[in-house]
Design an enzyme around this catalytic site. Sequence first.
Site, PDB file in Angstrom:
ATOM      1  CB  ALA A  67      -0.877  -0.020   1.235  1.00 55.03           C
ATOM      2  N   GLY A 112       0.724  -5.018   0.739  1.00 53.71           N
ATOM      3  CA  GLY A 112      -0.414  -5.081  -0.168  1.00 53.71           C
ATOM      4  C   GLY A 112      -0.116  -5.805  -1.471  1.00 53.71           C
ATOM      5  CD  GLU A 115      -2.248  -7.445   2.758  1.00 55.18           C
ATOM      6  OE1 GLU A 115      -1.914  -6.309   2.353  1.00 55.18           O
ATOM      7  OE2 GLU A 115      -2.838  -7.635   3.830  1.00 55.18           O
TER       8      GLU A 115
HETATM    9  N1  CO8 Z   1       4.580   3.305  -0.781  1.00 51.89           N
HETATM   10  C1  CO8 Z   1       4.987   4.470  -1.325  1.00 51.89           C
HETATM   11  N2  CO8 Z   1       6.167   4.627  -1.961  1.00 51.89           N
HETATM   12  C2  CO8 Z   1       6.977   3.544  -2.038  1.00 51.89           C
HETATM   13  C3  CO8 Z   1       6.621   2.299  -1.499  1.00 51.89           C
HETATM   14  C4  CO8 Z   1       5.359   2.191  -0.841  1.00 51.89           C
HETATM   15  N3  CO8 Z   1       4.898   1.029  -0.321  1.00 51.89           N
HETATM   16  N4  CO8 Z   1       7.617   1.428  -1.722  1.00 51.89           N
HETATM   17  C5  CO8 Z   1       8.566   2.105  -2.386  1.00 51.89           C
HETATM   18  N5  CO8 Z   1       8.181   3.380  -2.587  1.00 51.89           N
HETATM   19  C6  CO8 Z   1       8.930   4.457  -3.264  1.00 51.89           C
HETATM   20  C7  CO8 Z   1      10.101   4.934  -2.437  1.00 51.89           C
HETATM   21  O1  CO8 Z   1       9.683   5.872  -1.463  1.00 51.89           O
HETATM   22  C8  CO8 Z   1      10.991   5.538  -3.495  1.00 51.89           C
HETATM   23  O2  CO8 Z   1      10.475   6.791  -3.856  1.00 51.89           O
HETATM   24  P1  CO8 Z   1      11.505   8.046  -4.102  1.00 51.89           P
HETATM   25  O3  CO8 Z   1      12.349   7.585  -5.269  1.00 51.89           O
HETATM   26  O4  CO8 Z   1      10.585   9.166  -4.412  1.00 51.89           O
HETATM   27  O5  CO8 Z   1      12.280   8.183  -2.843  1.00 51.89           O
HETATM   28  C9  CO8 Z   1      10.769   4.616  -4.699  1.00 51.89           C
HETATM   29  O6  CO8 Z   1       9.532   3.940  -4.451  1.00 51.89           O
HETATM   30  C10 CO8 Z   1      11.849   3.566  -4.839  1.00 51.89           C
HETATM   31  O7  CO8 Z   1      11.972   2.867  -3.602  1.00 51.89           O
HETATM   32  P2  CO8 Z   1      13.347   2.697  -2.809  1.00 51.89           P
HETATM   33  O8  CO8 Z   1      14.269   3.824  -3.109  1.00 51.89           O
HETATM   34  O9  CO8 Z   1      13.031   2.435  -1.374  1.00 51.89           O
HETATM   35  O10 CO8 Z   1      13.905   1.375  -3.522  1.00 51.89           O
HETATM   36  P3  CO8 Z   1      14.896   0.288  -2.887  1.00 51.89           P
HETATM   37  O11 CO8 Z   1      15.323  -0.591  -4.011  1.00 51.89           O
HETATM   38  O12 CO8 Z   1      15.942   0.932  -2.056  1.00 51.89           O
HETATM   39  O13 CO8 Z   1      13.955  -0.578  -1.883  1.00 51.89           O
HETATM   40  C11 CO8 Z   1      11.975  -1.755  -1.199  1.00 51.89           C
HETATM   41  C12 CO8 Z   1      12.878  -1.322  -2.370  1.00 51.89           C
HETATM   42  C13 CO8 Z   1      12.710  -2.763  -0.307  1.00 51.89           C
HETATM   43  C14 CO8 Z   1      10.736  -2.406  -1.810  1.00 51.89           C
HETATM   44  C15 CO8 Z   1      11.605  -0.498  -0.371  1.00 51.89           C
HETATM   45  O14 CO8 Z   1      11.110   0.512  -1.251  1.00 51.89           O
HETATM   46  C16 CO8 Z   1      10.532  -0.764   0.665  1.00 51.89           C
HETATM   47  O15 CO8 Z   1      10.835  -1.313   1.707  1.00 51.89           O
HETATM   48  N6  CO8 Z   1       9.283  -0.318   0.386  1.00 51.89           N
HETATM   49  C17 CO8 Z   1       8.192  -0.420   1.323  1.00 51.89           C
HETATM   50  C18 CO8 Z   1       7.712  -1.827   1.424  1.00 51.89           C
HETATM   51  C19 CO8 Z   1       6.625  -1.933   2.451  1.00 51.89           C
HETATM   52  O16 CO8 Z   1       6.815  -1.687   3.628  1.00 51.89           O
HETATM   53  N7  CO8 Z   1       5.425  -2.340   1.995  1.00 51.89           N
HETATM   54  C20 CO8 Z   1       4.309  -2.515   2.861  1.00 51.89           C
HETATM   55  C21 CO8 Z   1       3.509  -1.273   2.935  1.00 51.89           C
HETATM   56  S1  CO8 Z   1       2.227  -1.416   4.155  1.00 51.89           S
HETATM   57  C22 CO8 Z   1       1.045  -2.308   3.413  1.00 51.89           C
HETATM   58  O17 CO8 Z   1       1.121  -2.689   2.288  1.00 51.89           O
HETATM   59  C23 CO8 Z   1      -0.125  -2.586   4.304  1.00 51.89           C
HETATM   60  C24 CO8 Z   1      -1.385  -2.837   3.510  1.00 51.89           C
HETATM   61  C25 CO8 Z   1      -2.559  -2.567   4.369  1.00 51.89           C
HETATM   62  C26 CO8 Z   1      -2.960  -1.138   4.277  1.00 51.89           C
HETATM   63  C27 CO8 Z   1      -4.209  -0.908   5.011  1.00 51.89           C
HETATM   64  C28 CO8 Z   1      -4.949   0.302   4.511  1.00 51.89           C
HETATM   65  C29 CO8 Z   1      -4.975   1.437   5.442  1.00 51.89           C
END
Ligand code: CO8
Length: 261
Positions: A67, A112, A115
Amino acid sequence: MNFANLLFEQLEPGIHLITINRPQSLNALDPATVREIDMALDGIERDEKARVLLITGAGSKAFVAGADIVAMRAMTPLEGRDFSAFTQRVFRRLERLRIPVIALVNGYALGGGCELAMSCDIVLASETAVFGQPEVNLGVSPGFGGSQRLPRLVGRALALELLLTGRQVKADEAVTLGLANHVYPPAELLERGLEMARQIAAKGPQAVRFVKELVQRGQDLDLDNACALESEVFGLLFSTEDKAEGMAAFVERRAAQFKNR
Ligand code: CO8
């Protein structure tokens, strides 16, 4: 249909592809993107000729990295609850869609994204795929069904391990755990998905529809009721022209020409 965050195309007759297209955010799901997935499913449901839906993420890095954390950061508790409930409904729609849905997991499938993959009927992973439920890192629980589908798929102890530690699982382990069906080199993923979609699309459409329904609905029933449902569906399919054609084609040693009737 024109979408801001999705590409929605028909690759071949009956075979459709949704590409979640926010590569700058690793295809993270914000409410607008989930609404667009819902609208794309409206289009699939209206199309009687649709046979298989493929879902993937744009770019080479991510299927869906979860998400959208930036969007969620600004949400009130009620907005968070609404986002969770709406997305759960859309994912449930995928499970109940009358055609099979194949996830092509081409990179990160976290939170997400994992999921979403678990809500698809079949999951094909590229060698670069990474699955996980890292919500605890953010101080939240899964909100799109992960706490419920993961234990049903991999068992309670493993699900709890993954949910409580946020450990990331690579493609080979995902197959071992039952999260993915097969692993392919990234360049082959779409073609392998298409091959499987073509195989399914060549079968009797009513049979495919009801086999999916039997498995999806049967999982929530006790064995007696699930088997009773199977008998009802089996009998129902004897009323179709496709059953007559399928059996005639076998006896006459020719390929069946199914008409979805
Ligand atoms: N949301 C928003 N932006 C994201 C997300 C995300 N989930 N994941 C990555 N991005 C963005 C980064 O902020 C970055 O943006 P910018 O270039 O503007 O800084 C761009 O994508 C590239 O990401 P990274 O620079 O972090 O890339 P890396 O190769 O270093 O890392 C990862 C890749 C490991 C995937 C890392 O981006 C990461 O850990 N992302 C988050 C993963 C995460 O925690 N996902 C779970 C989110 S919570 C969820 O899904 C719960 C669902 C239930 C929601 C309930 C509703 C309310």
